[in-house]
Design a protein around this motif. Sequence first.
Motif, PDB file in Angstrom:
ATOM      1  N   THR A   3     -26.257 -78.821 -49.635  1.00 32.96           N
ATOM      2  CA  THR A   3     -27.198 -77.806 -49.659  1.00 32.96           C
ATOM      3  C   THR A   3     -27.807 -77.572 -48.394  1.00 32.96           C
ATOM      4  O   THR A   3     -28.120 -78.415 -47.732  1.00 32.96           O
ATOM      5  N   THR A   4     -27.873 -76.379 -48.020  1.00 32.40           N
ATOM      6  CA  THR A   4     -28.120 -76.215 -46.548  1.00 32.40           C
ATOM      7  C   THR A   4     -29.565 -75.396 -46.652  1.00 32.40           C
ATOM      8  O   THR A   4     -29.812 -74.668 -47.750  1.00 32.40           O
ATOM      9  N   ALA A   5     -30.312 -75.419 -45.333  1.00 32.17           N
ATOM     10  CA  ALA A   5     -31.536 -74.334 -45.376  1.00 32.17           C
ATOM     11  C   ALA A   5     -30.941 -73.261 -44.939  1.00 32.17           C
ATOM     12  O   ALA A   5     -29.914 -72.904 -44.723  1.00 32.17           O
ATOM     13  N   ARG A   6     -32.075 -72.255 -44.774  1.00 35.88           N
ATOM     14  CA  ARG A   6     -31.947 -71.014 -44.618  1.00 35.88           C
ATOM     15  C   ARG A   6     -32.291 -70.987 -43.031  1.00 35.88           C
ATOM     16  O   ARG A   6     -33.149 -71.922 -42.515  1.00 35.88           O
ATOM     17  N   ARG A 143     -29.459 -74.394 -40.217  1.00 35.15           N
ATOM     18  CA  ARG A 143     -29.039 -74.457 -41.667  1.00 35.15           C
ATOM     19  C   ARG A 143     -28.901 -75.781 -41.983  1.00 35.15           C
ATOM     20  O   ARG A 143     -28.866 -75.991 -43.144  1.00 35.15           O
ATOM     21  N   LEU A 144     -27.975 -76.532 -41.339  1.00 31.51           N
ATOM     22  CA  LEU A 144     -27.656 -77.903 -41.660  1.00 31.51           C
ATOM     23  C   LEU A 144     -28.723 -78.778 -41.474  1.00 31.51           C
ATOM     24  O   LEU A 144     -28.650 -80.049 -42.293  1.00 31.51           O
ATOM     25  N   GLY A 145     -30.066 -78.323 -41.102  1.00 34.12           N
ATOM     26  CA  GLY A 145     -31.042 -79.384 -41.326  1.00 34.12           C
ATOM     27  C   GLY A 145     -31.157 -80.399 -40.088  1.00 34.12           C
ATOM     28  O   GLY A 145     -32.050 -81.133 -40.009  1.00 34.12           O
ATOM     29  N   PRO A 148     -35.362 -78.281 -36.741  1.00 37.99           N
ATOM     30  CA  PRO A 148     -36.366 -77.568 -37.525  1.00 37.99           C
ATOM     31  C   PRO A 148     -36.489 -76.068 -36.991  1.00 37.99           C
ATOM     32  O   PRO A 148     -36.764 -75.114 -37.433  1.00 37.99           O
ATOM     33  N   PHE A 194     -36.233 -72.803 -40.131  1.00 40.01           N
ATOM     34  CA  PHE A 194     -35.680 -72.816 -41.358  1.00 40.01           C
ATOM     35  C   PHE A 194     -36.726 -72.492 -42.493  1.00 40.01           C
ATOM     36  O   PHE A 194     -36.342 -72.534 -43.537  1.00 40.01           O
ATOM     37  N   GLN A 195     -37.798 -72.180 -41.863  1.00 39.74           N
ATOM     38  CA  GLN A 195     -38.736 -71.342 -42.749  1.00 39.74           C
ATOM     39  C   GLN A 195     -39.336 -70.245 -42.143  1.00 39.74           C
ATOM     40  O   GLN A 195     -39.332 -70.005 -41.036  1.00 39.74           O
ATOM     41  N   ARG A 374     -46.121 -67.768 -47.867  1.00 35.82           N
ATOM     42  CA  ARG A 374     -47.262 -68.493 -48.133  1.00 35.82           C
ATOM     43  C   ARG A 374     -47.519 -68.476 -49.708  1.00 35.82           C
ATOM     44  O   ARG A 374     -48.037 -67.726 -50.051  1.00 35.82           O
ATOM     45  N   PRO A 375     -47.094 -69.771 -50.402  1.00 37.94           N
ATOM     46  CA  PRO A 375     -47.370 -69.895 -51.744  1.00 37.94           C
ATOM     47  C   PRO A 375     -48.783 -70.023 -52.002  1.00 37.94           C
ATOM     48  O   PRO A 375     -49.793 -70.446 -51.413  1.00 37.94           O
ATOM     49  N   GLN A 376     -49.065 -69.249 -53.281  1.00 36.39           N
ATOM     50  CA  GLN A 376     -50.460 -69.465 -53.738  1.00 36.39           C
ATOM     51  C   GLN A 376     -50.791 -70.853 -54.271  1.00 36.39           C
ATOM     52  O   GLN A 376     -49.830 -71.433 -54.782  1.00 36.39           O
ATOM     53  N   ALA A 378     -51.603 -73.378 -52.735  1.00 36.76           N
ATOM     54  CA  ALA A 378     -51.285 -74.297 -51.584  1.00 36.76           C
ATOM     55  C   ALA A 378     -52.440 -75.339 -51.389  1.00 36.76           C
ATOM     56  O   ALA A 378     -53.395 -75.188 -51.715  1.00 36.76           O
ATOM     57  N   SER A 379     -51.863 -76.259 -50.840  1.00 32.69           N
ATOM     58  CA  SER A 379     -52.484 -77.872 -50.850  1.00 32.69           C
ATOM     59  C   SER A 379     -53.854 -77.309 -50.025  1.00 32.69           C
ATOM     60  O   SER A 379     -53.950 -76.537 -48.974  1.00 32.69           O
TER      61      SER A 379
END
Lengths: 380, 235
Positions: A3-6, A143-145, A148, A194-195, A374-376, A378-379
């Motif tokens: 699995t690779t990152a984007r 992508r390979l991680g 970052p 990657f993010q 940004r997810p809802q 979040a911590s």
Amino acid sequence: MTTTARAYLTGFGRYLPGPPVDNDGMAARLGGDDAVTARIRGSILASNGIRQRHYALDEQGEPTELNEELAVKALNAALDDRGIQPSDLRMLATATTMGDVLVPGFANMVHGRLGGGPMQLLSASGVCASSMAALDAVVSKVRLGDHPRGAVVASELPSRSLRQRRYEGFRAGMDAHFLRWMLSDGAGAVVVEFQPHPTRLSLRVDWIRQVSLAHDHAVCMRAGMSGDETHVGGTWQDVALADAQAAGMFVLRQDVGMLDDLAEAGIAQFEELVDIGLVDVRHLDHVICHYSTNVFRDVAFDALRRRVPSLDTDRWFSNLETRGNTGSASIFIALEEAWRTGRFEPGETILLAVPESGRFSFAFAQLTVVAPTRPQGASS
Amino acid sequence: MTSATSTVPSTADGTDPAGASLLERLGEVWLELEDHLARVPVLQRLDDGTVTLEDYMRLLFNLRQQVIDGSLWIARAASNFDIDHFELRAAAIKHAEEEHRDHFLLEADYVALGGSREELRAGRKNVGSEALSGYLFTYASKPNPAGLLGAMFIIEGLGARRAAQWAARFQEVLGLADNQVHFMTYHQEADGAHTGDMEAILTSGLIDDATADEIVRCAQVVARLYALQLEELDR
């Protein structure tokens, strides 16, 4: 299964040295104001459509900056745009046709000037498509991680070698004049992560494809050799420097007779991407194509039109006429301007296309505009 | 049951009235642990897909400080097994050797996410990790600390049964590369092997009833403290 990152482009920067120089200002800086040269210049400018460009030369034609300085300024602009520091980078890939020095690599010099911390380097060499090779390298490592965050910069400062003193003492034909009135200075940079950017749009890199057809084509754009074929004893490293200069080996040349073949080959490569499904012609929202002259813009646009009859010029972005042809840097300088001027909306796709005449290389990439994620919940 | 202060339960307390086997009794402890984990906030966010990159990095940060101690208490336990417990000593030495580099994997993941190795190494254990390490080192300092097989059952079980699931879910939610979840995915294989080794010991007949009670009790305490460490991120 692996699995690779984007990989996302999250910061954009450019640097264009000095004030814009119009067509009349070119000869003042580069020289070559004799009648024959002026006539050639006039005809080249009429077809390439470039109205203004930038030079790291003062009004007397003396250099004001190094290529590595242009690169660092573009990088700092991209880092500022993203809101990070050089020390946040873990990789830097650079592209340039000619660095300031022969040794060491351009990336090493740029890193030294940029600062930051330890990082992986790549100096991609070549001509226009080397920027895409550099981008591909950083995107792949992200992508390979392995990293970052990295940055890519493409930077060109050809003006120094386009001045009159390089053209004296030998008969310069059209091959030697063509690029002289085309090329100018500048640098463009992007940040790759990657993010996606947490609070604004990012450009996800969907794919990058690069192919060389050198197996099937002679050298087209060149410097440092005599004639159009390399042979033992026939490069600038084999002969006395004064002889190399006298033979015009330090002039950047283009075999203009091959350029129609280049355009045709580029279109064939694009057609192949459509055939294998990488390019979805129903969803081609923005096209940023690097070309040296408006003649090729028309050829390329007509070819795309055959595939996408509904393609209108609004989706086609170029700043060749106002920023000049900065070789490898052009694609990032155009992307930065398209980004900064708010052309992109979430969900849209961007096709980057860079044909390179050096010895027939072609690079394409597809980007997708993504909203911040940004997810809802979040911590805290 | 988790409020008991004695680290060695009496035989009367630890004997299962239904005469269940040691593995069955440990299975009960595992189910209690699962109940606790289901209430851990970061794991809840992981489950419902709202977990953030910062959550994952905090989790690694907090785990690292305790992972460092892992092979140390196992090695200490190994040194306290006398010659009559040679098999357990051999197993513990082998286990400590296999684990003593694990924190490098975790550090590599943390750096691959953009974190600072220096900050990670400068971190301290959270209150749950303090309690867990304190308990394990104390236990490992006793003569023939066979009860620690219960601790291993819990910790290795988490690695073998849960870590890879967590890794896959973090990858799914956050779009991470394998290189960024290496620590957790590695443990599925490594701890799976360790769990197999341990189950062989637990079912070998080497364990008498009193030792079985100690193992179960230790598993109960470790399960509770491990969950506490996940609840008390950064505190």
